[in-house]
Write an enzyme that holds these catalytic residues in place. Structure first.
Site, PDB file in Angstrom:
ATOM      1  N   SER A 150      -0.316   1.465  -0.738  1.00 20.79           N
ATOM      2  CA  SER A 150       0.918   1.818  -1.466  1.00 20.79           C
ATOM      3  C   SER A 150       1.182   3.312  -1.327  1.00 20.79           C
ATOM      4  O   SER A 150       2.304   3.768  -1.556  1.00 20.79           O
ATOM      5  CB  SER A 150       0.798   1.435  -2.943  1.00 20.79           C
ATOM      6  OG  SER A 150      -0.401   1.927  -3.499  1.00 20.79           O
ATOM      7  N   ASP A 157      -8.226   0.624   1.072  1.00 23.08           N
ATOM      8  CA  ASP A 157      -7.312  -0.461   1.440  1.00 23.08           C
ATOM      9  C   ASP A 157      -7.074  -0.457   2.953  1.00 23.08           C
ATOM     10  O   ASP A 157      -6.589   0.531   3.511  1.00 23.08           O
ATOM     11  CB  ASP A 157      -5.983  -0.220   0.705  1.00 23.08           C
ATOM     12  CG  ASP A 157      -5.197  -1.492   0.468  1.00 23.08           C
ATOM     13  OD1 ASP A 157      -5.703  -2.584   0.797  1.00 23.08           O
ATOM     14  OD2 ASP A 157      -4.082  -1.381  -0.076  1.00 23.08           O
ATOM     15  N   LYS A 200     -10.550  -3.356   0.913  1.00 23.58           N
ATOM     16  CA  LYS A 200      -9.690  -4.455   0.455  1.00 23.58           C
ATOM     17  C   LYS A 200      -8.807  -4.865   1.631  1.00 23.58           C
ATOM     18  O   LYS A 200      -8.390  -3.997   2.402  1.00 23.58           O
ATOM     19  CB  LYS A 200      -8.810  -4.013  -0.711  1.00 23.58           C
ATOM     20  CG  LYS A 200      -7.786  -5.066  -1.158  1.00 23.58           C
ATOM     21  CD  LYS A 200      -7.099  -4.700  -2.449  1.00 23.58           C
ATOM     22  CE  LYS A 200      -5.860  -3.862  -2.292  1.00 23.58           C
ATOM     23  NZ  LYS A 200      -4.796  -4.431  -1.434  1.00 23.58           N
ATOM     24  N   GLU A 234      -5.553  -7.853   2.749  1.00 23.14           N
ATOM     25  CA  GLU A 234      -4.590  -8.836   2.267  1.00 23.14           C
ATOM     26  C   GLU A 234      -4.686 -10.136   3.050  1.00 23.14           C
ATOM     27  O   GLU A 234      -4.947 -10.118   4.257  1.00 23.14           O
ATOM     28  CB  GLU A 234      -3.161  -8.281   2.410  1.00 23.14           C
ATOM     29  CG  GLU A 234      -2.901  -7.061   1.546  1.00 23.14           C
ATOM     30  CD  GLU A 234      -1.464  -6.539   1.667  1.00 23.14           C
ATOM     31  OE1 GLU A 234      -0.626  -7.190   2.334  1.00 23.14           O
ATOM     32  OE2 GLU A 234      -1.188  -5.474   1.089  1.00 23.14           O
ATOM     33  N   GLU A 250      -1.503 -10.585  -6.805  1.00 14.61           N
ATOM     34  CA  GLU A 250      -0.268  -9.832  -7.053  1.00 14.61           C
ATOM     35  C   GLU A 250       0.923 -10.774  -7.207  1.00 14.61           C
ATOM     36  O   GLU A 250       1.143 -11.652  -6.362  1.00 14.61           O
ATOM     37  CB  GLU A 250      -0.025  -8.845  -5.894  1.00 14.61           C
ATOM     38  CG  GLU A 250       1.237  -8.018  -6.081  1.00 14.61           C
ATOM     39  CD  GLU A 250       1.315  -6.801  -5.154  1.00 14.61           C
ATOM     40  OE1 GLU A 250       0.336  -6.496  -4.436  1.00 14.61           O
ATOM     41  OE2 GLU A 250       2.388  -6.161  -5.165  1.00 14.61           O
TER      42      GLU A 250
HETATM   43  O1  KIV Z   1      -1.760  -0.775  -2.151  1.00 10.10           O
HETATM   44  C1  KIV Z   1      -1.882  -0.999  -3.354  1.00 10.10           C
HETATM   45  O2  KIV Z   1      -1.734  -0.118  -4.217  1.00 10.10           O
HETATM   46  C2  KIV Z   1      -2.216  -2.364  -3.772  1.00 10.10           C
HETATM   47  C3  KIV Z   1      -2.061  -2.703  -5.208  1.00 10.10           C
HETATM   48  C4  KIV Z   1      -0.625  -2.896  -5.518  1.00 10.10           C
HETATM   49  C5  KIV Z   1      -2.892  -3.855  -5.599  1.00 10.10           C
HETATM   50  O3  KIV Z   1      -2.560  -3.153  -2.962  1.00 10.10           O
END
Ligand code: KIV
Length: 277
Positions: A48, A86, A116, A118, A185
């Protein structure tokens, strides 16, 4: 005993004891320090950042180098929170080899505690491979912003029985693949609670209701530093944007009027030394 670094065992203990898990995003050193100081369990360096920090229109353009740059800053600032790096779009989809290599960079170069990624059942084999390489993985299902175009936009997922069943199956498959936690989400609260009750790993909700084991919000949404739009699931705990604008306008005015800097912000030299200049 002093404060300890949060571990996966501690996150799992919290689920078992029905203690809520806290997660917030951070992308830089000062924010990581603040988040760590108040004792948030897990810090997500989310992609994000592409939207709220780098000004992209979506998370899709975010690169590995951008993610690592921000993860390193967060790791320097946070001593206790469990840091989640992420994985950006196309850093884990094209091959298992690339997925493991990129996941490894988050751990080796940026001192993250896990990654993390997706995706649902279709990503279970990637999760398994990264976990087998010794890297903990947090999964992310429901509205997956990297593939929002495929989902026909930023929409609530799992609203009908068929898609809800698919999400339940995804959660099961990701747990079986070795994910230690799962972000959900934008899914209906009943579905999120159902998945939470079924899984033995913690669930973290964003727009998924109270029934999850924990909650996550994007820092810039929570403090109102991102003015382009505010999703329904966001609660703004403080409105920083107007406060910052007021301070900036005051600074501009004081510089223009010669009020700032005052004597208290200036350095002096003796009159004797001044004469020699
Ligand atoms: O990138 C991010 O901040 C996220 C959250 C919205 C869970 O994946």
């Amino acid at each position: 005993m002093g404060r300890q670094k949060v571990t996966i065992a501690e996150l799992h203990r919290k689920k078992q004891n029905r203690e809520k898990i806290t997660m917030i995003t951070a992308y830089d050193y000062p924010t990581a320090r603040l988040v760590d100081e108040v004792g948030i369990d897990t810090i997500l360096v989310g992609d994000s950042l592409g939207m709220v920090v780098l000004g992209y229109d979506s998370t899709v353009p975010v690169t590995m180098e951008e993610m690592l740059h921000h993860c390193k800053a967060v790791s320097r600032g946070a001593k206790y929170g469990f840091i989640i790096g992420d994985m950006p779009f196309m850093s884990y989809q094209s091959s298992i080899h690339k997925a493991i290599e990129n996941a490894g960079r988050f751990i080796k170069e940026a001192a993250c505690d896990c990654v993390k990624l997706e995706g649902g059942s279709e990503m279970a084999h990637v999760v398994e491979a990264i976990v087998n390489a010794g890297i903990p993985v947090c999964a992310h299902i429901g509205l997956t912003p990297q593939t929002a175009t495929k989902l026909s936009g930023f929409k609530v997922q799992g609203k009908d029985a068929d898609s809800a069943k698919e999400l339940i199956q995804s959660a099961r498959d990701l747990e079986s693949a070795g994910a230690f936690m799962i972000v959900m989400e934008c899914i209906p609260d009943l579905l999120a609670a159902r998945i939470t009750n079924e899984l033995s790993i913690p669930t973290i909700g964003i727009g998924a209701g109270k029934g999850c084991d924990g909650q996550v919000l994007v820092y810039h949404d929570l403090v109102d530093l991102f003015e382009r739009f505010t999703p329904k699931f966001v609660k703004q705990y403080i409105n920083l944007s107007p406060m910052i604008k007021e301070a900036l306008a005051q600074y501009k005015k004081e510089v223009e009027e010669g009020i700032f800097p005052g004597a208290e912000h200036s350095f002096t030299m003796s009159a004797e030394e001044a004469k020699k200049i």
